[in-house]
Design a protein around this motif. Sequence first.
Motif, PDB file in Angstrom:
ATOM      1  N   PHE A  14      43.783  42.239  42.120  1.00 48.27           N
ATOM      2  CA  PHE A  14      44.890  41.474  41.942  1.00 48.27           C
ATOM      3  C   PHE A  14      46.052  42.197  42.228  1.00 48.27           C
ATOM      4  N   VAL A  19      39.651  45.352  40.857  1.00 49.57           N
ATOM      5  CA  VAL A  19      38.830  44.924  39.575  1.00 49.57           C
ATOM      6  C   VAL A  19      37.397  44.991  40.279  1.00 49.57           C
ATOM      7  N   LYS A  43      34.378  44.589  34.054  1.00 55.99           N
ATOM      8  CA  LYS A  43      33.071  44.135  33.643  1.00 55.99           C
ATOM      9  C   LYS A  43      32.967  42.558  33.478  1.00 55.99           C
ATOM     10  N   THR A  44      34.272  42.011  32.844  1.00 51.33           N
ATOM     11  CA  THR A  44      34.199  40.839  32.793  1.00 51.33           C
ATOM     12  C   THR A  44      34.484  40.155  34.210  1.00 51.33           C
ATOM     13  N   SER A  45      35.284  40.793  34.741  1.00 53.73           N
ATOM     14  CA  SER A  45      35.773  40.197  36.061  1.00 53.73           C
ATOM     15  C   SER A  45      34.701  39.983  37.016  1.00 53.73           C
ATOM     16  N   PHE A  54      36.732  33.133  39.950  1.00 58.00           N
ATOM     17  CA  PHE A  54      37.746  33.289  41.115  1.00 58.00           C
ATOM     18  C   PHE A  54      37.030  33.803  42.309  1.00 58.00           C
TER      19      PHE A  54
HETATM   20  N1  LIG Z   1      42.780  36.648  36.654  1.00 59.45           N
HETATM   21  C1  LIG Z   1      43.334  37.861  36.489  1.00 59.45           C
HETATM   22  N2  LIG Z   1      44.516  38.115  37.294  1.00 59.45           N
HETATM   23  C2  LIG Z   1      45.064  39.674  37.130  1.00 59.45           C
HETATM   24  N3  LIG Z   1      44.376  40.607  36.698  1.00 59.45           N
HETATM   25  C3  LIG Z   1      43.290  40.390  36.089  1.00 59.45           C
HETATM   26  C4  LIG Z   1      42.625  39.022  36.090  1.00 59.45           C
HETATM   27  N4  LIG Z   1      41.255  39.235  35.434  1.00 59.45           N
HETATM   28  C5  LIG Z   1      41.374  40.692  35.294  1.00 59.45           C
HETATM   29  N5  LIG Z   1      42.230  41.348  35.388  1.00 59.45           N
HETATM   30  C6  LIG Z   1      42.704  42.646  35.378  1.00 59.45           C
HETATM   31  O1  LIG Z   1      41.559  43.415  35.983  1.00 59.45           O
HETATM   32  C7  LIG Z   1      41.290  44.688  35.294  1.00 59.45           C
HETATM   33  C8  LIG Z   1      39.800  44.430  34.623  1.00 59.45           C
HETATM   34  O2  LIG Z   1      39.563  43.587  33.737  1.00 59.45           O
HETATM   35  P1  LIG Z   1      38.394  43.212  33.023  1.00 59.45           P
HETATM   36  O3  LIG Z   1      37.454  42.559  34.040  1.00 59.45           O
HETATM   37  O4  LIG Z   1      38.559  42.110  31.872  1.00 59.45           O
HETATM   38  O5  LIG Z   1      37.842  44.456  32.276  1.00 59.45           O
HETATM   39  P2  LIG Z   1      36.643  44.731  31.219  1.00 59.45           P
HETATM   40  O6  LIG Z   1      35.960  43.418  31.019  1.00 59.45           O
HETATM   41  O7  LIG Z   1      35.738  45.788  31.781  1.00 59.45           O
HETATM   42  O8  LIG Z   1      37.305  45.291  29.979  1.00 59.45           O
HETATM   43  C9  LIG Z   1      42.132  44.594  34.086  1.00 59.45           C
HETATM   44  O9  LIG Z   1      43.305  45.485  34.393  1.00 59.45           O
HETATM   45  C10 LIG Z   1      42.634  43.438  34.025  1.00 59.45           C
HETATM   46  O10 LIG Z   1      43.934  43.205  33.206  1.00 59.45           O
END
Ligand SMILES: Nc1ncnc2c1ncn2[C@@H]1O[C@H](COP(=O)(O)OP(=O)(O)O)[C@@H](O)[C@H]1O
Length: 252
Positions: A14, A19, A43-45, A54
């Motif tokens: 992003f 990610v 992880k969630t991504s 996405f």
């Molecule tokens: N839809 C999105 N748009 C922009 N940045 C995103 C989006 N989803 C996640 N991020 C960014 O991707 C990174 C990883 O986030 P995430 O996957 O939620 O981590 P975790 O679940 O491991 O804590 C973070 O910096 C988050 O801000």
Amino acid sequence: MSAVLEIRGLDKRFGGIVVADAIDLTLSAGRVVGLIGPNGAGKTSLFNLVSGIFPADAGTITLDGERIDRLKTHRRAARGLSRTWQNLRLFPSLSVLDNLMVGPRHYPGEKLWRLAFDRGGVRRREAETRRRALDVLERTGLAAVAKTRAADLTFGQQKLVGVARALMNESRCLLLDEPMAGVEGHAYETMQRVVRDVAASGVAVCVVEHNVAFIRDLCDEGVFMFAGKVLARGPVADLIADPRLTELYFGT
Ligand SMILES: Nc1ncnc2c1ncn2[C@@H]1O[C@H](COP(=O)(O)OP(=O)(O)O)[C@@H](O)[C@H]1O
Ligand SMILES: [Mg+2]
């Protein structure tokens, strides 16, 4: 041990934030993999990429040998890709049973004309969904609260309803995003048992969780993520004993 979900060379960024960086990961039938790493690791991504929230920039995802990475979210769900959400997404004023019965993904391809002209078919499918929901509630130890409003449950029970909802499709692969966050007490054992039972039925399971004891007790294997990369894979006890990884986990 057969591969159910295979992720190969998955990339996603992003803007300047990476990610997912060349992620390779295989989830196998009957096994529970624990995905750990600090907040922001991706992880969630990764779950969002796998479930189709996405699209990836590059890489492939196969489920039971078939590419799913170009499919819409509901098509992936229909093929047995199930997930829960970090924030629960339940319908608080609906009963537990109704929380399992609602949701468009349980009626793939339901068309308006069907609702109007095929009442018998709609009723049959509803009865099937209801049977399935009651079965899932039995498996997740929630049968006794089937008629209770979701809002009136303990938080631990609400988390279980999240898992139960995810099991409403014929799950082949189950992704659990922080099932224990905010949960206390005996829900710990129940969640462990439910996830183990699901895996024992042949489902490939991946759990994201910060509760390290929960992950260690539950998982056959751990995967450590940092900055969109899989840095290590192995027994959870080894990962959490690795000073290099614990520094990354707690150091940022
Ligand atoms: N839809 C999105 N748009 C922009 N940045 C995103 C989006 N989803 C996640 N991020 C960014 O991707 C990174 C990883 O986030 P995430 O996957 O939620 O981590 P975790 O679940 O491991 O804590 C973070 O910096 C988050 O801000
Ligand atoms: Mg997360």
